[in-house]
Design a protein around this motif. Structure first.
Motif, PDB file in Angstrom:
ATOM      1  N   PRO A  59       0.819  -1.224   0.000  1.00  0.00           N
ATOM      2  CA  PRO A  59       0.000   0.000   0.000  1.00  0.00           C
ATOM      3  C   PRO A  59       0.853   1.275   0.000  1.00  0.00           C
ATOM      4  O   PRO A  59       0.485   2.261  -0.642  1.00  0.00           O
ATOM      5  CB  PRO A  59      -0.829  -0.108   1.291  1.00  0.00           C
ATOM      6  CG  PRO A  59      -0.278  -1.248   2.072  1.00  0.00           C
ATOM      7  CD  PRO A  59       0.491  -2.118   1.116  1.00  0.00           C
ATOM      8  N   GLU A  60       2.001   1.248   0.677  1.00  0.00           N
ATOM      9  CA  GLU A  60       2.814   2.480   0.761  1.00  0.00           C
ATOM     10  C   GLU A  60       3.608   2.746  -0.512  1.00  0.00           C
ATOM     11  O   GLU A  60       4.020   3.869  -0.772  1.00  0.00           O
ATOM     12  CB  GLU A  60       3.841   2.400   1.907  1.00  0.00           C
ATOM     13  CG  GLU A  60       3.272   2.223   3.288  1.00  0.00           C
ATOM     14  CD  GLU A  60       3.226   0.748   3.696  1.00  0.00           C
ATOM     15  OE1 GLU A  60       3.069  -0.119   2.804  1.00  0.00           O
ATOM     16  OE2 GLU A  60       3.339   0.470   4.899  1.00  0.00           O
ATOM     17  N   TYR A  61       3.887   1.683  -1.288  1.00  0.00           N
ATOM     18  CA  TYR A  61       4.758   1.852  -2.467  1.00  0.00           C
ATOM     19  C   TYR A  61       3.899   2.227  -3.683  1.00  0.00           C
ATOM     20  O   TYR A  61       3.400   1.389  -4.415  1.00  0.00           O
ATOM     21  CB  TYR A  61       5.577   0.572  -2.716  1.00  0.00           C
ATOM     22  CG  TYR A  61       6.706   0.792  -3.701  1.00  0.00           C
ATOM     23  CD1 TYR A  61       7.876   1.459  -3.312  1.00  0.00           C
ATOM     24  CD2 TYR A  61       6.600   0.369  -5.015  1.00  0.00           C
ATOM     25  CE1 TYR A  61       8.893   1.692  -4.208  1.00  0.00           C
ATOM     26  CE2 TYR A  61       7.629   0.598  -5.926  1.00  0.00           C
ATOM     27  CZ  TYR A  61       8.770   1.256  -5.512  1.00  0.00           C
ATOM     28  OH  TYR A  61       9.792   1.484  -6.408  1.00  0.00           O
ATOM     29  N   TYR A  62       3.746   3.537  -3.878  1.00  0.00           N
ATOM     30  CA  TYR A  62       2.844   4.083  -4.896  1.00  0.00           C
ATOM     31  C   TYR A  62       3.417   4.044  -6.332  1.00  0.00           C
ATOM     32  O   TYR A  62       2.642   4.102  -7.298  1.00  0.00           O
ATOM     33  CB  TYR A  62       2.505   5.560  -4.525  1.00  0.00           C
ATOM     34  CG  TYR A  62       3.776   6.365  -4.480  1.00  0.00           C
ATOM     35  CD1 TYR A  62       4.290   6.927  -5.631  1.00  0.00           C
ATOM     36  CD2 TYR A  62       4.519   6.476  -3.304  1.00  0.00           C
ATOM     37  CE1 TYR A  62       5.514   7.570  -5.614  1.00  0.00           C
ATOM     38  CE2 TYR A  62       5.741   7.112  -3.287  1.00  0.00           C
ATOM     39  CZ  TYR A  62       6.228   7.652  -4.443  1.00  0.00           C
ATOM     40  OH  TYR A  62       7.439   8.255  -4.448  1.00  0.00           O
ATOM     41  N   PRO A  63       4.782   4.000  -6.564  1.00  0.00           N
ATOM     42  CA  PRO A  63       5.257   4.228  -7.940  1.00  0.00           C
ATOM     43  C   PRO A  63       4.703   3.255  -8.973  1.00  0.00           C
ATOM     44  O   PRO A  63       4.280   3.678 -10.059  1.00  0.00           O
ATOM     45  CB  PRO A  63       6.786   4.089  -7.831  1.00  0.00           C
ATOM     46  CG  PRO A  63       7.099   4.414  -6.408  1.00  0.00           C
ATOM     47  CD  PRO A  63       5.932   3.871  -5.618  1.00  0.00           C
ATOM     48  N   THR A  64       4.664   1.966  -8.649  1.00  0.00           N
ATOM     49  CA  THR A  64       4.261   0.981  -9.660  1.00  0.00           C
ATOM     50  C   THR A  64       2.821   1.213 -10.114  1.00  0.00           C
ATOM     51  O   THR A  64       2.538   1.302 -11.312  1.00  0.00           O
ATOM     52  CB  THR A  64       4.407  -0.449  -9.099  1.00  0.00           C
ATOM     53  OG1 THR A  64       5.694  -0.543  -8.491  1.00  0.00           O
ATOM     54  CG2 THR A  64       4.264  -1.498 -10.169  1.00  0.00           C
TER      55      THR A  64
END
Ligand code: AVI
Length: 326
Positions: A59-64
């Motif tokens: 949830p925290e890793y927005y780039p992809t």
């Protein structure tokens, strides 16, 4: 051998990284001052790559997901910008969904060259893509894309070459290394060639730090897996419990630094050499640069690229740029 299998037989570049190369790289980086380092590219063994796939779902890793949404929203315009009969050269074969979406949208693509250092990963991606898009010739190349490699020719006539470099991996290089890589791409596509590239953008440091210090600890496991790999492949004795994962954002330089902090004073042996670490001493394992659109275009201009279009999401967290070799 069937025609399909022959098509997917990869070209192997002479620059395949060997264990000896890894030993030299690791020893050199660990001896670096003022801060010890470990080379970022070795994060991606089979387990590291699987952990990275999990990071992309966090949830925290927005780039992809942000880049994918930008692609979904603008893929038709991107395809028009790339043009017809293009030979797409994907640096790193990690983004099958995005690559497939782009190729589906292109008019009469001449082919798709996938370049990756991991033969197994590359062959899996190439086979999947060839299956999904039987009308596109897929040409896998096993190579370290940070050094020049030969681009294979497809059967169809090529109108222009276009490098596709999604995922904001360009941010993992220092600006001078990124410039060299962008120059290499410019030389590879020639005058009039194109570059479609994703970059992560500057934003609230809290958002950035959360993306690299996730609550489930997947990024910590990804970071520490580098020590595990070095233990296994170079006969080192890193104790994973004696290190803490931390990622901090340097606002002035606009970059995340991923670190492994020594919890105590300790000595480690790596390939027969001893390294003494102080309590609290960091080992840097990765940079992840965050750009402004203008800042990135300046970098590109220095490497011979002229911007043609930029697409971002509504929060302006990520950008996909289309550039032309000037
Ligand atoms: C591959 N690269 C773009 C990722 C990034 O965001 O810099 C690697 C990564 N490191 C920790 N999380 C993700």
């Amino acid at each position: 051998m069937t025609a399909a299998a022959r098509r997917l037989e990869p070209t192997t570049a002479a620059s395949d990284r060997s264990l000896e190369r890894m030993r030299r790289d690791v020893l050199e980086a660990l001896g670096r001052r003022p801060m010890r380092e470990l080379p970022t590219q070795y994060l991606y063994d089979a387990r590291g790559s699987a952990l990275f796939d999990r990071i992309c779902e966090l949830p925290e890793y927005y780039p992809t997901r942000t880049e994918l949404a930008i692609m979904e929203g603008h893929v038709a315009a991107m395809a028009r910008g790339v043009g017809e009969r293009a030979l797409v050269i994907e640096y790193g074969s990690g983004s099958s969904i995005k690559t497939r979406r782009l190729l589906e949208e292109l008019r009469a693509p001449a082919g798709c060259v996938l370049v990756d250092i991991s033969r197994e990963h590359l062959l899996r991606s190439a086979a999947r893509l060839a299956d999904e898009l039987p009308h596109v010739e897929v040409l896998p190349v096993v190579a370290d894309f940070t050094a020049p490699f030969a681009v294979p020719s497809p059967r169809a006539a090529v109108r222009r070459r276009v490098v596709y470099f999604p995922g904001s991996t360009i941010g993992n290089f220092l600006p001078e290394q990124a410039t060299r890589l962008l120059q290499q791409m410019a030389a590879q596509v020639g005058p009039g060639g194109g570059l479609l590239i994703g970059t992560d953008l500057r934003k609230d440091p809290a958002v950035l730090e959360a993306a690299y210090n996730d609550a489930q600890g997947v990024t910590a496991a990804f970071n520490k897996n580098l020590l595990r790999r070095i233990d296994r492949e170079l006969g080192a004795n890193f104790d994973l419990r004696a290190f803490e994962h931390r990622a901090i954002y340097d606002q002035e330089l606009g970059r995340i630094e991923m670190l492994l902090i020594s919890r105590e004073a300790q000595s480690v042996r790596v390939a027969g050499r001893r390294f003494d670490l102080a309590a609290g001493e960091p080992i840097r394992t990765e940079y992840s640069h965050k750009y402004t659109v203008d800042g990135f275009h300046e970098l590109c201009a220095a490497a011979g690229w002229r911007p043609e279009a930029v697409w971002t999401d509504e929060k302006a967290w990520f950008a996909v740029h289309l550039l032309r070799q000037a």
